[in-house]
Scaffold this active site. Sequence first.
Site, short mmCIF file in Angstrom:
data_model
loop_
_atom_site.label_atom_id
_atom_site.label_comp_id
_atom_site.label_asym_id
_atom_site.label_seq_id
_atom_site.Cartn_x
_atom_site.Cartn_y
_atom_site.Cartn_z
N GLU A 177 44.23 32.43 48.23
CA GLU A 177 43.73 33.58 47.45
C GLU A 177 44.31 34.91 47.93
OE1 GLU A 177 39.46 34.08 47.39
OE2 GLU A 177 39.57 35.75 45.99
N LYS A 219 44.65 31.14 43.73
CA LYS A 219 43.57 31.97 43.17
C LYS A 219 44.01 33.42 43.23
CE LYS A 219 38.68 33.15 43.82
NZ LYS A 219 37.35 32.59 44.06
#
Length: 336
Positions: A177, A219
């Site tokens: 992420e 992500k």
Amino acid sequence: MSQAELLATIKAIAVPGKGILAADESDKTIAKRFKSINLESTEESRRAYREMLFTTPEFGQYVSGVILYEETLYQKHKDGTPFPELLAKQGAIPGIKVDKGLVDLPNCPGEQITQGLDGLTDRLKKYKEQGARFAKWREVYHIGDVIPSSLAIKANAEMLAFYAAACQEQGIVPIVEPEVLIDGSHTLARCFAVTEAVLHAVFKALYKHKILLEGMILKPSMVISGNQCAKQADVQEVAEQTLTVLRRYVPAAVPTINFLSGGQSSEVATAHLNAMNKDKNNPWNLSFSYGRALQDHALKAWGGKPENVAVAQHALHKRLKLNGLASVGKYDSSME
Ligand code: 13P
């Protein structure tokens, strides 16, 4: 590393029409969210809140994975069922946030890096015993006149790659992420340029660390205007610019991209995801891994009161259903 194990987890998560619920707020973050409804954050209030989320009817129809905070991984439904078991019954795979939050990055004013590599392998082993099959680690990038610096971009990418390698070694799918923050007056074009540099560095580091791209989840943040920018890009522009940057820097071998919402309103986050899925030429599955954009309405409706559970679950169900539709390009704002 068992490749088969990683691929089996990916197959169960990257299902069209489903996405990930991020419910991994740290104690500090959940306390901030609870403050907005005048609720004290205690072990029991956090447990009750997560129980409300996870027992939402038809949860597993739209949610294939849930990111938990460490405490929640070990908590139970009031009937005694451990949360990981409850989620599995609902049809969702339990995952775990494994980073230990942000610290200032030395010699880089205004920039941060995420800590948590020490002891990570031992923790991953324990989390896996407890049922976790995937993990999450977040790095953030602040946009300013002269930041992010190339040093911060490089250092953050290395952390993500070290973490991802540790996860895959244990047969745990890493969610990688890199979040380019929404805060600031920057334009869409500036967000594009920063996202470009960040993704380029992240995939270079993942390559160096021999990450199996087929066994990871990306992500990212979307390419959006800063929240203080006078000119806010519309839904179509955001979708186009986000897809452009992803196509340039994210290999087609990455099976699924699950966006964070990062401060977008619930409705806007859904509209953005839907617009990107109108384009049928994407090489990856494109879905959600939202925290606030899924939970905000439900949290407010719940207000910390047991008698509001049903109405709160109704609010969460609506967001799950609409984002499920957006993940296959079948959402329309008239459904709001
Ligand atoms: P938001 O969707 O609220 O940004 O949360 C997603 C997340 O997991 C941030 O790490």
